[in-house]
Design a protein around this motif. Structure first.
Motif, mmCIF file in Angstrom:
data_model
loop_
_atom_site.group_PDB
_atom_site.id
_atom_site.type_symbol
_atom_site.label_atom_id
_atom_site.label_comp_id
_atom_site.label_asym_id
_atom_site.label_seq_id
_atom_site.Cartn_x
_atom_site.Cartn_y
_atom_site.Cartn_z
ATOM 1 N N THR A 125 37.345 39.187 54.842
ATOM 2 C CA THR A 125 37.260 38.653 53.484
ATOM 3 C C THR A 125 37.912 39.649 52.524
ATOM 4 O O THR A 125 38.155 40.809 52.866
ATOM 5 C CB THR A 125 35.808 38.442 53.060
ATOM 6 N N ASP B 19 37.621 34.522 48.306
ATOM 7 C CA ASP B 19 37.202 35.642 49.134
ATOM 8 C C ASP B 19 37.575 35.438 50.604
ATOM 9 O O ASP B 19 37.972 36.371 51.291
ATOM 10 C CB ASP B 19 35.690 35.839 48.990
ATOM 11 N N ARG C 218 36.460 40.907 49.883
ATOM 12 C CA ARG C 218 35.492 41.958 49.579
ATOM 13 C C ARG C 218 35.427 42.989 50.701
ATOM 14 O O ARG C 218 35.242 44.183 50.433
ATOM 15 C CB ARG C 218 34.125 41.340 49.315
ATOM 16 N N PRO D 245 37.670 38.727 44.613
ATOM 17 C CA PRO D 245 38.510 37.532 44.494
ATOM 18 C C PRO D 245 38.686 37.142 43.031
ATOM 19 O O PRO D 245 37.896 37.527 42.166
ATOM 20 C CB PRO D 245 37.716 36.478 45.259
#
Length: 295
Positions: free
Chosen positions: A231, A219, A233, A239
């Motif tokens: 990241t 991530d 997300r 991820p």
């Protein structure tokens, strides 16, 4: 059904124009295979082809695949284009398909609104390119014997539409997956997905093959590598690794599995990496430009 990977990389491709990470440098030097941005071509009859996401690299991607070369003086075996979100790496290639050859452009109403909100896409002549608005979870026919269906997956609005706050788990028309069937086999294409809820696992239970979001291994991969500040997300991408990563969440799926939409920093690009070995051990392959999947 025949699926041809036109581009396996995430936005920016491999190498990315402004990146000097080890993967990009090795791709420039020929030590890693270069890759264009995420896109597929699919056909059930070998004559009529549908493009799934029109990447900025579409002209070269079509040049590299003889099955997509024109027939006669003018024309194309490309009968339709499907778009899974409004991200630049999935819609910019539409501008390269403006040369007065007819095809159908399929997308949700929400994604069509993104295109209609930017007049540059009016370059796609409406008397040639039919803009087909598709309702979620409603099957529709593609030329050549394929049936498609769009369905919502967790995601977010395109980067250029983000405001001060961003919901990366939106469920609706802005980020979708594609189900494809020729009546005998079923494939799913999900190049962007923020997380894998249980209802998505249930949906994929009939898959013969899944092409799924492989953007980042970790991530925080881009932060640790110094190539970005977000990241995975935060960018709307689950991820591969981790307790709630796609590798574990999709471990029970018995279908063939291929990671696609892979960021330039991802270690799975490297065939000798531990990460590549791990995804292979879990039954996955890593897409590359030109990969053919026959179901």
């Amino acid at each position: 059904m025949k699926i041809v990977v036109l581009g396996a990389a995430a936005g920016g491709g491999l190498p990315q124009w402004n990146c000097g990470c080890v993967n990009c440098n090795d791709a420039r030097a020929g030590r890693l295979r270069s890759s264009g941005q995420s896109s597929l071509a699919v056909s059930a009859d070998g004559s009529h082809w549908s493009i799934l996401n029109a990447s900025p690299d579409i002209r070269q991607q079509m040049q590299d695949r003889p099955v997509l070369h024109p027939h006669g003086l003018r024309g194309s075996p490309v009968a339709s284009v499907l778009v899974t979100n409004g991200d630049i790496d999935h819609i910019a290639g539409l501008l390269s398909l403006r040369e007065q050859t007819p095809f159908d452009l399929f997308a949700t109403a929400g994604i069509h609104e993104v295109l209609e909100g930017n007049r540059i896409f009016d370059a796609l002549a409406r008397d040639k390119v039919a803009r087909r608005r598709v309702a979620l979870d409603t099957p529709f026919a593609l030329q050549g014997g394929l049936q498609a269906m769009l369905f919502a997956v967790p995601g977010k609005v395109p980067l250029f539409m983000e405001g001060e706050t961003v919901d990366t788990g939106l469920i609706g028309e802005q980020t979708v997956g594609v189900r494809l069937s020729d009546g005998q086999s079923t494939a799913y294409y999900i190049p962007g997905c923020a997380h894998v809820p249980d209802d998505l696992l249930d949906r994929l239970s009939d898959a013969d093959h899944l092409l799924f979001d492989g953007t980042l291994w970790d991530d925080d991969e881009m932060i640790r590598s110094g190539t970005g500040i977000k990241t995975g997300r935060r960018m709307g991408h689950i991820p591969i690794s981790g307790d709630d990563g796609s590798l574990l969440r999709l471990a029970g799926l018995t279908a063939g599995k291929t990671y696609i939409h892979i960021n330039n920093t991802n270690p799975v690009w490297r065939e000798d990496s531990a990460e590549r070995a791990e995804v292979a051990r879990q039954g996955w392959q890593v897409a590359h430009d030109g990969l053919e999947i026959v179901l």
